[in-house]
Design an enzyme around this catalytic site. Sequence first.
Site, PDB file in Angstrom:
ATOM      1  N   ASP A  17      25.081 180.849  11.487  1.00 37.55           N
ATOM      2  CA  ASP A  17      24.729 179.444  11.720  1.00 37.55           C
ATOM      3  C   ASP A  17      24.868 179.115  13.213  1.00 37.55           C
ATOM      4  OD1 ASP A  17      24.496 178.687   8.794  1.00 37.55           O
ATOM      5  OD2 ASP A  17      26.523 179.490   8.874  1.00 37.55           O
ATOM      6  N   GLU A 254      20.699 186.209   9.272  1.00 38.04           N
ATOM      7  CA  GLU A 254      19.500 185.552   9.815  1.00 38.04           C
ATOM      8  C   GLU A 254      19.215 185.934  11.271  1.00 38.04           C
ATOM      9  OE1 GLU A 254      18.265 182.040   8.340  1.00 38.04           O
ATOM     10  OE2 GLU A 254      17.172 181.386  10.106  1.00 38.04           O
TER      11      GLU A 254
HETATM   12  O1  TRH Z   1      26.963 186.695  10.555  1.00 40.95           O
HETATM   13  P1  TRH Z   1      25.814 186.585   9.625  1.00 40.95           P
HETATM   14  O2  TRH Z   1      25.986 187.191   8.329  1.00 40.95           O
HETATM   15  O3  TRH Z   1      25.480 185.085   9.481  1.00 40.95           O
HETATM   16  C1  TRH Z   1      24.921 184.277   8.503  1.00 40.95           C
HETATM   17  C2  TRH Z   1      25.996 183.413   7.920  1.00 40.95           C
HETATM   18  O4  TRH Z   1      26.704 184.121   6.957  1.00 40.95           O
HETATM   19  C3  TRH Z   1      25.374 182.213   7.289  1.00 40.95           C
HETATM   20  O5  TRH Z   1      26.296 181.425   6.579  1.00 40.95           O
HETATM   21  C4  TRH Z   1      24.239 182.603   6.402  1.00 40.95           C
HETATM   22  O6  TRH Z   1      23.670 181.463   5.944  1.00 40.95           O
HETATM   23  C5  TRH Z   1      23.266 183.405   7.197  1.00 40.95           C
HETATM   24  O7  TRH Z   1      23.886 184.578   7.720  1.00 40.95           O
HETATM   25  C6  TRH Z   1      22.024 183.783   6.436  1.00 40.95           C
HETATM   26  O8  TRH Z   1      24.514 187.261  10.320  1.00 40.95           O
HETATM   27  P2  TRH Z   1      23.540 186.791  11.479  1.00 40.95           P
HETATM   28  O9  TRH Z   1      22.715 185.642  11.062  1.00 40.95           O
HETATM   29  O10 TRH Z   1      22.833 187.981  11.896  1.00 40.95           O
HETATM   30  O11 TRH Z   1      24.491 186.321  12.650  1.00 40.95           O
HETATM   31  C7  TRH Z   1      25.244 187.168  13.453  1.00 40.95           C
HETATM   32  C8  TRH Z   1      25.289 186.632  14.870  1.00 40.95           C
HETATM   33  O12 TRH Z   1      26.295 187.302  15.609  1.00 40.95           O
HETATM   34  C9  TRH Z   1      23.995 186.858  15.613  1.00 40.95           C
HETATM   35  O13 TRH Z   1      23.731 185.740  16.438  1.00 40.95           O
HETATM   36  C10 TRH Z   1      24.279 188.060  16.499  1.00 40.95           C
HETATM   37  C11 TRH Z   1      25.731 187.821  16.801  1.00 40.95           C
HETATM   38  N1  TRH Z   1      26.514 188.986  17.207  1.00 40.95           N
HETATM   39  C12 TRH Z   1      26.860 189.101  18.545  1.00 40.95           C
HETATM   40  O14 TRH Z   1      26.481 188.272  19.375  1.00 40.95           O
HETATM   41  N2  TRH Z   1      27.652 190.145  18.914  1.00 40.95           N
HETATM   42  C13 TRH Z   1      28.118 191.071  18.040  1.00 40.95           C
HETATM   43  O15 TRH Z   1      28.863 191.991  18.436  1.00 40.95           O
HETATM   44  C14 TRH Z   1      27.707 190.954  16.661  1.00 40.95           C
HETATM   45  C15 TRH Z   1      28.153 191.981  15.668  1.00 40.95           C
HETATM   46  C16 TRH Z   1      26.918 189.897  16.281  1.00 40.95           C
END
Ligand code: TRH
Length: 354
Positions: A17, A254
């Site tokens: 999010d 996402e």
């Molecule tokens: O973390 P996610 O699973 O996030 C979400 C939430 O669970 C949310 O509630 C749900 O509705 C949604 O998924 C569908 O996965 P996502 O979306 O890929 O987000 C991870 C974020 O973290 C993304 O912006 C990339 C960032 N990130 C970094 O910047 N550095 C890192 O080392 C990692 C592992 C991720």
Amino acid sequence: MPQVWDLFCRVIDNFGDIGVCWRLACDLAERGETVRLWTDNASPLRWMAPHGCARVTVLPWEQAQSQADCGDIVIEAFACELPQEFVSRMAARSRAPVWINLDYLTAQDFAQRCHGLPSPQFAGAGTGLTKWFFQPGFVPGTGGLIRERNLESRQSRFDMHAWRAGNGIEVQPGERCVSLFCYDNAALPALLNALAQTPTVVLATPGAATELIAQFLGPTLKRGALRGVALPSVSQEDFDHLLWSCDLNFVRGEDSWVRAQWADAPFVWQAYVQDDAAHHAKLDAFADLYLARAPSPLAERVRRLWLHWNQRTMGPLVLPDLRAWRAHQRRWSHALREQSDLTSELLRFTNERR
Ligand code: TRH
């Protein structure tokens, strides 16, 4: 004319999010807009965005209740329900702000059907206002995907070897490089067995991915031709670099799913599990779209792998031919880049309604 945007984000769990909202805030700011990002949990931004972003201010959610003014455009991310006091001020403004509900990304048909629909408010603090549905998506007629204007120049300047060296990531000659960002996943042993057939290094992100590889590879993080590396949390910018420097990416949720679209490497997406199994339809719709133009044996193998990784099938896991898949991924990514991006669509949409 640059405008003031109020972007509201509640962190339900994990990082998606705030991850999506931060990318959007920065992309708006990069185009000259001023953004106030209101959130109930800014802590992931410490590692996701350690350097912040000009023209983006991060503010605590509660402060929005007493904030004296509201901006020209208000975004309610993922139906997070704005503070009522803030909505009252929106309604009291002489020129009402454009109120957007930014929805989750999906490839399902309803994204096109619902994109841009109005929701007039007949009750409560926002009576008289209209909320507009904004649906991100993969096809024209939706709100598109976040894609910064400098993405291509960043990619063309990117030096994979220098980046790996700067981050202490050693990849042996001939070793396949796989990034792993996932939720808890019962298919992981099957994946590791498949990967162990060929020299491979798995770069595991903190949390579930690192815990799982430690559990299945043991403290040495090695099995046969396979070895694991536990990465620290990196900034969003470096998360992109990670995806650009691997031969195969495992992403989830996402924002990482969107970022994987912009990498040349094939990717496997783990959908966020929803109680009513709504994520099954979400995965099927995306697979249909992504694989519509893939050659026949590749399409079946990729679909099977995606279903397996999302625990819809079991048994030995078979990796598709990565070279053919990479060629398909490049065509897919190129075709997506021909479409308008989310921030451009949002600017157009809100300008038309002001
Ligand atoms: O973390 P996610 O699973 O996030 C979400 C939430 O669970 C949310 O509630 C749900 O509705 C949604 O998924 C569908 O996965 P996502 O979306 O890929 O987000 C991870 C974020 O973290 C993304 O912006 C990339 C960032 N990130 C970094 O910047 N550095 C890192 O080392 C990692 C592992 C991720």
